[in-house]
Scaffold this motif. Structure first.
Motif, PDB file in Angstrom:
ATOM      1  N   ARG A  60     -11.067  11.433   5.364  1.00 34.87           N
ATOM      2  CA  ARG A  60     -11.040  10.667   6.606  1.00 34.87           C
ATOM      3  C   ARG A  60      -9.991   9.559   6.493  1.00 34.87           C
ATOM      4  O   ARG A  60      -9.889   8.894   5.478  1.00 34.87           O
ATOM      5  CB  ARG A  60     -12.413  10.069   6.879  1.00 34.87           C
ATOM      6  CG  ARG A  60     -12.498   9.460   8.279  1.00 34.87           C
ATOM      7  CD  ARG A  60     -13.890   9.151   8.657  1.00 34.87           C
ATOM      8  NE  ARG A  60     -14.577  10.425   8.937  1.00 34.87           N
ATOM      9  CZ  ARG A  60     -15.877  10.538   9.093  1.00 34.87           C
ATOM     10  NH1 ARG A  60     -16.646   9.482   9.007  1.00 34.87           N
ATOM     11  NH2 ARG A  60     -16.430  11.693   9.347  1.00 34.87           N
ATOM     12  N   GLY A  61      -9.242   9.389   7.535  1.00 39.60           N
ATOM     13  CA  GLY A  61      -8.172   8.393   7.525  1.00 39.60           C
ATOM     14  C   GLY A  61      -7.027   8.768   6.607  1.00 39.60           C
ATOM     15  O   GLY A  61      -6.187   7.948   6.274  1.00 39.60           O
ATOM     16  N   GLY A  62      -7.005  10.032   6.159  1.00 38.60           N
ATOM     17  CA  GLY A  62      -5.953  10.499   5.254  1.00 38.60           C
ATOM     18  C   GLY A  62      -6.131  10.029   3.826  1.00 38.60           C
ATOM     19  O   GLY A  62      -5.231  10.172   3.004  1.00 38.60           O
ATOM     20  N   LEU A  63      -7.305   9.486   3.497  1.00 42.21           N
ATOM     21  CA  LEU A  63      -7.531   8.884   2.175  1.00 42.21           C
ATOM     22  C   LEU A  63      -8.407   9.749   1.280  1.00 42.21           C
ATOM     23  O   LEU A  63      -9.508  10.136   1.649  1.00 42.21           O
ATOM     24  CB  LEU A  63      -8.204   7.511   2.345  1.00 42.21           C
ATOM     25  CG  LEU A  63      -8.598   6.783   1.065  1.00 42.21           C
ATOM     26  CD1 LEU A  63      -7.387   6.486   0.193  1.00 42.21           C
ATOM     27  CD2 LEU A  63      -9.351   5.508   1.402  1.00 42.21           C
ATOM     28  N   ASN A  64      -7.894  10.036   0.089  1.00 42.63           N
ATOM     29  CA  ASN A  64      -8.647  10.731  -0.955  1.00 42.63           C
ATOM     30  C   ASN A  64      -8.810   9.752  -2.119  1.00 42.63           C
ATOM     31  O   ASN A  64      -7.831   9.365  -2.745  1.00 42.63           O
ATOM     32  CB  ASN A  64      -7.902  11.983  -1.416  1.00 42.63           C
ATOM     33  CG  ASN A  64      -8.590  12.682  -2.578  1.00 42.63           C
ATOM     34  OD1 ASN A  64      -9.665  12.297  -3.016  1.00 42.63           O
ATOM     35  ND2 ASN A  64      -7.962  13.721  -3.081  1.00 42.63           N
ATOM     36  N   ILE A  65     -10.055   9.353  -2.403  1.00 40.81           N
ATOM     37  CA  ILE A  65     -10.266   8.376  -3.476  1.00 40.81           C
ATOM     38  C   ILE A  65     -10.739   9.015  -4.781  1.00 40.81           C
ATOM     39  O   ILE A  65     -11.146   8.315  -5.693  1.00 40.81           O
ATOM     40  CB  ILE A  65     -11.258   7.273  -3.050  1.00 40.81           C
ATOM     41  CG1 ILE A  65     -12.630   7.859  -2.781  1.00 40.81           C
ATOM     42  CG2 ILE A  65     -10.732   6.498  -1.876  1.00 40.81           C
ATOM     43  CD1 ILE A  65     -13.701   6.811  -2.664  1.00 40.81           C
ATOM     44  N   GLN A  66     -10.649  10.327  -4.883  1.00 37.09           N
ATOM     45  CA  GLN A  66     -11.109  10.984  -6.102  1.00 37.09           C
ATOM     46  C   GLN A  66     -10.115  10.883  -7.251  1.00 37.09           C
ATOM     47  O   GLN A  66     -10.483  11.117  -8.395  1.00 37.09           O
ATOM     48  CB  GLN A  66     -11.423  12.452  -5.826  1.00 37.09           C
ATOM     49  CG  GLN A  66     -12.691  12.614  -5.013  1.00 37.09           C
ATOM     50  CD  GLN A  66     -13.041  14.063  -4.822  1.00 37.09           C
ATOM     51  OE1 GLN A  66     -12.532  14.704  -3.928  1.00 37.09           O
ATOM     52  NE2 GLN A  66     -13.885  14.561  -5.692  1.00 37.09           N
ATOM     53  N   THR A  67      -8.872  10.544  -6.951  1.00 38.87           N
ATOM     54  CA  THR A  67      -7.866  10.391  -8.003  1.00 38.87           C
ATOM     55  C   THR A  67      -7.139   9.066  -7.834  1.00 38.87           C
ATOM     56  O   THR A  67      -7.079   8.501  -6.731  1.00 38.87           O
ATOM     57  CB  THR A  67      -6.813  11.533  -7.955  1.00 38.87           C
ATOM     58  OG1 THR A  67      -6.074  11.425  -6.736  1.00 38.87           O
ATOM     59  CG2 THR A  67      -7.473  12.905  -8.065  1.00 38.87           C
ATOM     60  N   ARG A  68      -6.578   8.603  -8.918  1.00 33.98           N
ATOM     61  CA  ARG A  68      -5.799   7.359  -8.874  1.00 33.98           C
ATOM     62  C   ARG A  68      -4.590   7.534  -7.970  1.00 33.98           C
ATOM     63  O   ARG A  68      -4.265   6.668  -7.167  1.00 33.98           O
ATOM     64  CB  ARG A  68      -5.382   6.985 -10.297  1.00 33.98           C
ATOM     65  CG  ARG A  68      -4.759   5.616 -10.427  1.00 33.98           C
ATOM     66  CD  ARG A  68      -4.585   5.291 -11.922  1.00 33.98           C
ATOM     67  NE  ARG A  68      -4.366   3.896 -12.149  1.00 33.98           N
ATOM     68  CZ  ARG A  68      -3.164   3.353 -12.306  1.00 33.98           C
ATOM     69  NH1 ARG A  68      -2.084   4.097 -12.261  1.00 33.98           N
ATOM     70  NH2 ARG A  68      -3.050   2.052 -12.518  1.00 33.98           N
ATOM     71  N   ALA A  69      -3.935   8.705  -8.085  1.00 33.11           N
ATOM     72  CA  ALA A  69      -2.769   8.987  -7.241  1.00 33.11           C
ATOM     73  C   ALA A  69      -3.147   8.942  -5.764  1.00 33.11           C
ATOM     74  O   ALA A  69      -2.390   8.412  -4.943  1.00 33.11           O
ATOM     75  CB  ALA A  69      -2.164  10.343  -7.599  1.00 33.11           C
ATOM     76  N   GLY A  70      -4.313   9.475  -5.432  1.00 35.17           N
ATOM     77  CA  GLY A  70      -4.768   9.444  -4.046  1.00 35.17           C
ATOM     78  C   GLY A  70      -4.988   8.034  -3.543  1.00 35.17           C
ATOM     79  O   GLY A  70      -4.652   7.704  -2.405  1.00 35.17           O
ATOM     80  N   MET A  71      -5.558   7.173  -4.391  1.00 34.49           N
ATOM     81  CA  MET A  71      -5.775   5.783  -3.981  1.00 34.49           C
ATOM     82  C   MET A  71      -4.468   5.009  -3.893  1.00 34.49           C
ATOM     83  O   MET A  71      -4.296   4.176  -3.011  1.00 34.49           O
ATOM     84  CB  MET A  71      -6.755   5.090  -4.933  1.00 34.49           C
ATOM     85  CG  MET A  71      -8.182   5.547  -4.721  1.00 34.49           C
ATOM     86  SD  MET A  71      -9.369   4.557  -5.617  1.00 34.49           S
ATOM     87  CE  MET A  71      -9.596   5.548  -7.085  1.00 34.49           C
ATOM     88  N   LEU A  72      -3.540   5.282  -4.815  1.00 33.70           N
ATOM     89  CA  LEU A  72      -2.246   4.597  -4.767  1.00 33.70           C
ATOM     90  C   LEU A  72      -1.448   5.033  -3.542  1.00 33.70           C
ATOM     91  O   LEU A  72      -0.793   4.219  -2.897  1.00 33.70           O
ATOM     92  CB  LEU A  72      -1.453   4.858  -6.046  1.00 33.70           C
ATOM     93  CG  LEU A  72      -2.004   4.197  -7.309  1.00 33.70           C
ATOM     94  CD1 LEU A  72      -1.280   4.710  -8.550  1.00 33.70           C
ATOM     95  CD2 LEU A  72      -1.937   2.688  -7.228  1.00 33.70           C
ATOM     96  N   LYS A  73      -1.512   6.332  -3.225  1.00 26.97           N
ATOM     97  CA  LYS A  73      -0.837   6.842  -2.026  1.00 26.97           C
ATOM     98  C   LYS A  73      -1.508   6.264  -0.786  1.00 26.97           C
ATOM     99  O   LYS A  73      -0.847   5.843   0.156  1.00 26.97           O
ATOM    100  CB  LYS A  73      -0.899   8.361  -1.995  1.00 26.97           C
ATOM    101  CG  LYS A  73      -0.274   8.958  -0.766  1.00 26.97           C
ATOM    102  CD  LYS A  73      -0.458  10.464  -0.745  1.00 26.97           C
ATOM    103  CE  LYS A  73       0.024  10.997   0.606  1.00 26.97           C
ATOM    104  NZ  LYS A  73      -0.629  12.229   0.967  1.00 26.97           N
ATOM    105  N   GLY A  74      -2.820   6.264  -0.798  1.00 28.17           N
ATOM    106  CA  GLY A  74      -3.576   5.717   0.314  1.00 28.17           C
ATOM    107  C   GLY A  74      -3.696   6.676   1.474  1.00 28.17           C
ATOM    108  O   GLY A  74      -3.405   7.861   1.366  1.00 28.17           O
ATOM    109  N   GLY A  75      -4.113   6.123   2.588  1.00 28.98           N
ATOM    110  CA  GLY A  75      -4.291   6.907   3.799  1.00 28.98           C
ATOM    111  C   GLY A  75      -3.391   6.393   4.896  1.00 28.98           C
ATOM    112  O   GLY A  75      -2.309   5.863   4.640  1.00 28.98           O
ATOM    113  N   HIS A  76      -3.868   6.492   6.115  1.00 28.71           N
ATOM    114  CA  HIS A  76      -3.088   6.060   7.274  1.00 28.71           C
ATOM    115  C   HIS A  76      -2.768   4.564   7.226  1.00 28.71           C
ATOM    116  O   HIS A  76      -1.787   4.130   7.821  1.00 28.71           O
ATOM    117  CB  HIS A  76      -3.829   6.384   8.579  1.00 28.71           C
ATOM    118  CG  HIS A  76      -4.105   7.837   8.750  1.00 28.71           C
ATOM    119  ND1 HIS A  76      -3.119   8.798   8.833  1.00 28.71           N
ATOM    120  CD2 HIS A  76      -5.277   8.514   8.843  1.00 28.71           C
ATOM    121  CE1 HIS A  76      -3.663   9.988   8.972  1.00 28.71           C
ATOM    122  NE2 HIS A  76      -4.976   9.843   8.979  1.00 28.71           N
TER     123      HIS A  76
END
Length: 138
Positions: A60-76
């Motif tokens: 949701r909101g383009g955010l994947n918090i399962q990986t560090r890369a996903g949190m660093l990239k972020g969402g919308h």
């Protein structure tokens, strides 16, 4: 003269106590910098409160918090994680319910705010560099 020695002894005890507290804080930060801290302390908090919307196939909101890369990239709304800086990390601001008005709603939505202890755990992890295993167990 006796009073001076008693005063010096009390001062030494006070300094030793201060050193112990500093050592304890440092030990806690050292512990938070290990991948195991994430898997045993932080990940369960995120799984219980965030994965339903931001994990698995749900981003949701383009955010994947399962990986560090996903949190660093972020969402919308951009990155949610600034390792070493909990005050600037959107993740921390949102779980504290302190995000700016233009940010997404406080997280988790429609639920009570996370406990102060859980928030402190996430803050401690972010402050220590947000270290995660390369491929955390889902």
């Amino acid at each position: 003269m006796k009073r001076m020695w008693v005063g010096l002894g009390l001062a030494a005890i006070g300094l030793m106590g201060w050193g112990f507290r500093v050592g304890t804080v440092q030990a806690a930060q050292d512990e938070a910098a290990k991948p195991e801290f994430y898997t045993t302390r932080v990940q369960p908090i995120l799984q219980a409160n965030c994965y339903r919307c931001h994990g698995g196939i749900n981003h949701r909101g383009g955010l994947n918090i399962q990986t560090r890369a996903g949190m660093l990239k972020g969402g919308h709304d951009g990155s949610v994680l600034i390792p070493g800086d909990p005050a600037s990390s959107l993740l921390v601001r949102l779980i504290r319910h302190e995000g700016p008005a233009k940010d997404p709603m406080p997280m988790p939505p429609k639920q009570p705010k996370l406990s102060d202890a859980d928030i402190a755990t996430v803050e401690q992890w972010v402050k220590a560099g947000a270290i995660m295993p390369e491929n955390p167990q889902q």
